[in-house]
Design a protein around this motif. Sequence first.
Motif, mmCIF file in Angstrom:
data_model
loop_
_atom_site.group_PDB
_atom_site.id
_atom_site.type_symbol
_atom_site.label_atom_id
_atom_site.label_comp_id
_atom_site.label_asym_id
_atom_site.label_seq_id
_atom_site.Cartn_x
_atom_site.Cartn_y
_atom_site.Cartn_z
ATOM 1 N N LEU A 156 7.928 -8.011 -4.976
ATOM 2 C CA LEU A 156 8.252 -7.515 -6.318
ATOM 3 C C LEU A 156 7.358 -6.335 -6.678
ATOM 4 O O LEU A 156 7.835 -5.320 -7.219
ATOM 5 C CB LEU A 156 8.089 -8.644 -7.334
ATOM 6 N N PHE A 157 6.062 -6.447 -6.385
ATOM 7 C CA PHE A 157 5.147 -5.325 -6.623
ATOM 8 C C PHE A 157 5.574 -4.110 -5.797
ATOM 9 O O PHE A 157 5.549 -2.976 -6.291
ATOM 10 C CB PHE A 157 3.717 -5.722 -6.277
ATOM 11 N N CYS A 158 5.961 -4.332 -4.541
ATOM 12 C CA CYS A 158 6.382 -3.220 -3.685
ATOM 13 C C CYS A 158 7.569 -2.487 -4.304
ATOM 14 O O CYS A 158 7.597 -1.248 -4.366
ATOM 15 C CB CYS A 158 6.765 -3.736 -2.297
ATOM 16 N N ALA A 159 8.561 -3.271 -4.758
ATOM 17 C CA ALA A 159 9.767 -2.661 -5.317
ATOM 18 C C ALA A 159 9.462 -1.883 -6.586
ATOM 19 O O ALA A 159 9.963 -0.767 -6.783
ATOM 20 C CB ALA A 159 10.803 -3.754 -5.591
ATOM 21 N N VAL A 160 8.639 -2.456 -7.454
ATOM 22 C CA VAL A 160 8.306 -1.774 -8.711
ATOM 23 C C VAL A 160 7.525 -0.493 -8.435
ATOM 24 O O VAL A 160 7.826 0.578 -9.001
ATOM 25 C CB VAL A 160 7.514 -2.718 -9.633
ATOM 26 N N ALA A 202 -5.717 -11.941 -13.111
ATOM 27 C CA ALA A 202 -5.673 -11.670 -11.672
ATOM 28 C C ALA A 202 -4.262 -11.590 -11.108
ATOM 29 O O ALA A 202 -3.972 -10.715 -10.282
ATOM 30 C CB ALA A 202 -6.492 -12.730 -10.924
ATOM 31 N N PRO A 203 -3.330 -12.467 -11.528
ATOM 32 C CA PRO A 203 -1.970 -12.377 -10.969
ATOM 33 C C PRO A 203 -1.235 -11.083 -11.303
ATOM 34 O O PRO A 203 -0.151 -10.836 -10.760
ATOM 35 C CB PRO A 203 -1.254 -13.583 -11.596
ATOM 36 N N LEU A 204 -1.786 -10.258 -12.179
ATOM 37 C CA LEU A 204 -1.158 -8.984 -12.502
ATOM 38 C C LEU A 204 -1.469 -7.916 -11.454
ATOM 39 O O LEU A 204 -1.015 -6.775 -11.586
ATOM 40 C CB LEU A 204 -1.614 -8.497 -13.884
ATOM 41 N N THR A 205 -2.248 -8.252 -10.436
ATOM 42 C CA THR A 205 -2.603 -7.308 -9.370
ATOM 43 C C THR A 205 -1.969 -7.749 -8.051
ATOM 44 O O THR A 205 -1.906 -8.950 -7.760
ATOM 45 C CB THR A 205 -4.124 -7.222 -9.189
ATOM 46 N N VAL A 244 0.840 -1.202 0.000
ATOM 47 C CA VAL A 244 0.000 0.000 0.000
ATOM 48 C C VAL A 244 0.872 1.248 0.000
ATOM 49 O O VAL A 244 0.578 2.232 -0.697
ATOM 50 C CB VAL A 244 -0.952 -0.015 1.210
ATOM 51 N N ALA A 245 1.955 1.225 0.765
ATOM 52 C CA ALA A 245 2.872 2.370 0.766
ATOM 53 C C ALA A 245 3.504 2.560 -0.608
ATOM 54 O O ALA A 245 3.719 3.693 -1.056
ATOM 55 C CB ALA A 245 3.958 2.167 1.823
ATOM 56 N N GLY A 246 3.809 1.462 -1.293
ATOM 57 C CA GLY A 246 4.337 1.566 -2.643
ATOM 58 C C GLY A 246 3.361 2.218 -3.594
ATOM 59 O O GLY A 246 3.738 3.059 -4.428
ATOM 60 N N VAL A 247 2.089 1.845 -3.478
ATOM 61 C CA VAL A 247 1.062 2.489 -4.298
ATOM 62 C C VAL A 247 0.976 3.974 -3.961
ATOM 63 O O VAL A 247 0.833 4.828 -4.850
ATOM 64 C CB VAL A 247 -0.306 1.811 -4.081
ATOM 65 N N GLY A 248 1.084 4.308 -2.667
ATOM 66 C CA GLY A 248 1.050 5.710 -2.262
ATOM 67 C C GLY A 248 2.197 6.506 -2.855
ATOM 68 O O GLY A 248 2.006 7.641 -3.310
ATOM 69 N N ALA A 249 3.396 5.925 -2.866
ATOM 70 C CA ALA A 249 4.547 6.614 -3.451
ATOM 71 C C ALA A 249 4.347 6.843 -4.946
ATOM 72 O O ALA A 249 4.669 7.913 -5.473
ATOM 73 C CB ALA A 249 5.813 5.798 -3.205
ATOM 74 N N MET A 250 3.815 5.828 -5.627
ATOM 75 C CA MET A 250 3.572 5.976 -7.062
ATOM 76 C C MET A 250 2.518 7.043 -7.331
ATOM 77 O O MET A 250 2.671 7.874 -8.239
ATOM 78 C CB MET A 250 3.122 4.643 -7.656
#
Length: 353
Positions: free
Chosen positions: A332-336, A298-301, A249-255
Amino acid sequence: MSSPAVTPPRKAAPASAASRAVVHKELLLNRRDPLLLVMMFVFPIVLVALLSSALGGAFALGDPPDYVLVGRQSTAVAQRLGEPESVVSLDEARRRIGAGEVSFAVVTGDDGEVRQLIADPATRILLPTMLAAIEGKAPDVVGPDGKPYSSGASPYAATLLGFVIYHAFFAASHAAQSVHRERTWGTWNRMLTLGLGKGWLLTAKMIPTVLVVTLQGLLLVGGGCLVLGIPVHSPLGLAAGCLLAGLCVAGVGAMLAAVSRNDAQVPQLNNLLVLVGGTLGGSLVPLAIMPSWVRAVAPLTPQYWLVELFKGATSRGAAAADMAFEGLMVLLFCAVLFGVGVAAMRWDRFRHA
């Protein structure tokens, strides 16, 4: 005539102290925001309480979910349940259900009639649909471990995990707005004097979101499992899932902070991401009854991997290797996401004239 004394420039605060100051300030602001707390801690409870039984009834009106067949294939079973996804051995059926690849396995006898139903404990909400389609005498229902299904399944297993994860991503909007808020208040220049690198500054701004989402998962998922009778097979996996949800969630916030032009645009973009990701990722509706193309994407989310990780740690009792893989996918999602946030951030636009 003597020249005036020159005041030496003030030294920047140590990085650790500056980071703690930023985190402390954001935590105070989060505590004073009742809407964030209600969205994170109250809404999921309301939805689980009100919609679990309603959704179960709605699913019972639809077509049976996909299943695999163990035993002899008969025309009668195919007419009632539809064609099976595949015909497999008993061990393969148990493995696939335990891994969450399919929700049901139908075991038939030599006469082609249904003798047993193997069901995923994480999707008990779909069981009435399957039993209604089988018709006649209800078969024995067991979990992938062969134990009676009622001992390891809860009708709230899907809704509790899904709704908590779904609402967790609303915190990304608050995290992104905390960055834009510095420009609105004219305090961004002051933040830059702390001596933190811009990446570290963005990290410090996101840490409170990690803490809030992690706490939400521990309280609502952990406490909900105890209250609602959902077994927790891996407390460590559950705790790790809560932390990974916070990081994601923090990664989404940064993006969002990077790609949004202003604080008003942040919730618009985040609501779109939450709705699309929650629907495609299986947070709102079990993927077992979704169209095949939805299950394919679905695995893309990140929501998909978080839901699978939480199910594996609780009712499904997945193997440690499976949960580790799901955790790595979330990382991996977090890092991207965070990498996009740092790379795409246009820092100069936050400066206040």
